[in-house]
Design a protein around this motif. Structure first.
Motif, mmCIF file in Angstrom:
data_model
loop_
_atom_site.group_PDB
_atom_site.id
_atom_site.type_symbol
_atom_site.label_atom_id
_atom_site.label_comp_id
_atom_site.label_asym_id
_atom_site.label_seq_id
_atom_site.Cartn_x
_atom_site.Cartn_y
_atom_site.Cartn_z
ATOM 1 N N HIS A 51 -46.633 -24.475 -34.185
ATOM 2 C CA HIS A 51 -47.213 -23.158 -34.421
ATOM 3 C C HIS A 51 -47.172 -22.553 -32.938
ATOM 4 N N LEU A 52 -47.791 -23.135 -32.061
ATOM 5 C CA LEU A 52 -47.842 -22.345 -30.804
ATOM 6 C C LEU A 52 -46.345 -22.165 -30.202
ATOM 7 N N TYR A 53 -45.601 -23.074 -30.243
ATOM 8 C CA TYR A 53 -44.138 -23.125 -29.730
ATOM 9 C C TYR A 53 -43.298 -22.088 -30.534
ATOM 10 N N LYS A 54 -43.440 -21.926 -31.750
ATOM 11 C CA LYS A 54 -42.806 -20.744 -32.589
ATOM 12 C C LYS A 54 -43.181 -19.443 -32.201
ATOM 13 N N HIS A 55 -44.441 -19.316 -31.690
ATOM 14 C CA HIS A 55 -44.764 -17.789 -31.332
ATOM 15 C C HIS A 55 -44.445 -17.459 -30.053
ATOM 16 N N ILE A 56 -43.951 -18.416 -29.169
ATOM 17 C CA ILE A 56 -43.376 -17.772 -27.780
ATOM 18 C C ILE A 56 -42.024 -17.358 -28.058
ATOM 19 N N PHE A 57 -41.383 -17.440 -29.254
ATOM 20 C CA PHE A 57 -40.140 -16.840 -29.594
ATOM 21 C C PHE A 57 -40.434 -15.728 -30.614
ATOM 22 N N GLU A 58 -41.813 -15.524 -31.133
ATOM 23 C CA GLU A 58 -41.856 -14.662 -32.127
ATOM 24 C C GLU A 58 -43.031 -13.561 -31.674
ATOM 25 N N GLU A 59 -42.734 -13.013 -30.302
ATOM 26 C CA GLU A 59 -43.407 -11.750 -29.614
ATOM 27 C C GLU A 59 -44.271 -12.529 -28.700
#
Length: 424
Positions: free
Chosen positions: A248-256
């Motif tokens: 979840h953390l990993y995805k968020h660095i690519f999602e804003e």
């Protein structure tokens, strides 16, 4: 100022007793603004209840902070009740339901911080009930502890039983709830005040090969994961969250972007997992005395299995970056970390967090609200270009996800446009 802000968070979570120095009234105002930017104002308020009297902020600031903390507690209480209602709704309609992230983190936060975590929407992971498995006399072992052959057999058996994604989406659409269907979730506006997102996949990766491994691993949990009940609703096992919330953390660095609120959630996931392992080992030691060594070795193998899953998903470098942030911001002890901190990647991640704040809303380099026309459901050309610029900074750190993201975007458009979930 960042160091003093970090010290306040460390006091709040119990890793420090006092600040290194007393702050001025102006400095307290800066700290308060940073707390709001990172969505940790409620957590930081707990530090005020622990600090020595001479280090407290001015009385006016304390009173205003207390009002905000009370509102956060009230919001938490409401979302907790609504989470239980959402789970009951899906269970009554033939689905298993587990709350992800958000309110589910009640299971990990210490008592003095429960209710002070800033809340957002409700994320619920659903899959059809499997009557054939509900009749088992004993619960199965957590899927992450299975051998590869056992896990493969389990996955095949589950996938042949039902199509999770299609059935969940079609159920939600049949209720005329939700307009935007995405690869992993859809909005389900069933509550008057609180946004609800229904997940049929907990999360995903842009890299199709890593994503295939990930979805298979998730599939092992749909029936067999060890679950517990918190505040009247089900949450996933801590072993699951060690991997899922890192993703979840990993995805968020690519999602804003991400903020310290999400990092603090993961801090307590890792802490709880460490406590869980130690207690389990102690129980084995007391129960079987001198013969416990093989069982302790098995538990160590289970931990190594989680590390192996993280590595296979391409998250080893990111996990090291997160451990660096945990050390710098929350003073996490080295012995409970998942892996060795990686300083270069960690400094880059911490800079992104401090620049952008919660969900990257404060990053002046990118106006996400403008590129989405004020709505996160809108995705136009400006948004795509902004995402490419944003993600390009991570090209040499996490190349796989950066390079596959435009390819996934095209596939996702076809997946939504032609409702390809019907043929999953």
């Amino acid at each position: 100022m960042n160091e003093l802000f970090f010290e306040i968070l460390q006091v709040a979570i119990g890793n420090r007793k006092a600040l290194s120095r007393t702050l001025s009234a102006e400095e307290w105002e800066e700290v308060y603004e940073e707390c709001k930017k990172q969505a940790v104002a409620g957590i930081a308020f707990a530090a005020l209840e622990r600090l020595p009297k001479e280090q407290l902020p001015p009385g006016r600031r304390i009173r205003q902070w207390a009002v905000k903390a009370d509102k956060i507690r009230e919001h938490n209480a409401r979302l907790t009740k609504e989470s239980a209602q959402i789970c009951r709704y899906f269970e009554q309609n033939g689905f298993e339901a587990v709350i992800l992230k958000g309110q589910a983190n009640y299971a990990y936060y210490p008592e003095w911080l429960q209710g002070l975590r800033s809340t957002g929407d409700i994320d619920v992971w659903c899959w059809p009930k499997a009557d054939a498995y509900e009749t088992q006399a004993e619960p199965a072992a957590p899927a992450c502890w299975l051998s590869q052959s056992e896990a493969t057999e389990r996955t095949i058996r589950e996938q042949s039983s039902y199509d999770n994604v299609r059935r969940v989406i079609e159920f939600c659409l049949s209720k005329r709830k939700g307009k935007y269907v995405y690869y992993h979730n859809m909005d389900f506006p069933i509550l008057p005040e609180t946004p609800v997102e229904v997940h049929y996949r907990p999360t995903w990766l842009y890299n199709p090969f890593a994503n295939r491994r990930l979805q298979r691993w998730f599939g092992q949990f749909t029936v067999y994961s060890s679950q517990c009940t918190v505040k009247g609703f089900k949450v996933a096992s801590v072993e699951f969250d060690v991997v899922f919330q890192l993703l979840h953390l990993y995805k968020h660095i690519f999602e804003e972007g991400i903020g310290l609120r999400q990092l603090l959630d993961y801090y307590f996931v890792i802490t709880k997992y460490g406590d869980f392992v130690r207690k389990r080992n102690a129980t084995l030691r007391n129960a079987i005395g001198d013969c416990y060594e093989n069982d302790i070795k098995d538990n160590k193998d289970n931990q190594d299995n989680l590390s192996g899953i993280i590595a296979k998903l391409g998250l080893k470098e990111f996990a090291g970056a997160v451990m660096y942030v945990m050390s710098e911001v929350f003073a996490m002890p080295r012995e409970i970390m998942l892996c060795e901190p990686r300083e270069r990647e960690g400094k880059q991640l911490l800079d992104e967090i401090m620049r952008g704040g919660n969900f990257g809303k404060y990053d002046e380099r990118y106006n996400w609200a403008e590129t989405t026309n004020g709505s996160m459901e809108y995705r136009g050309a400006d948004y795509a270009v902004t995402r490419l610029r944003h993600n390009a900074r991570f090209l040499f750190t996490y190349p796989s996800e950066v390079l596959w993201e435009p390819v996934f975007r095209i596939y996702h458009w076809f997946w939504r446009r032609f409702r390809l979930w019907r043929y999953s």
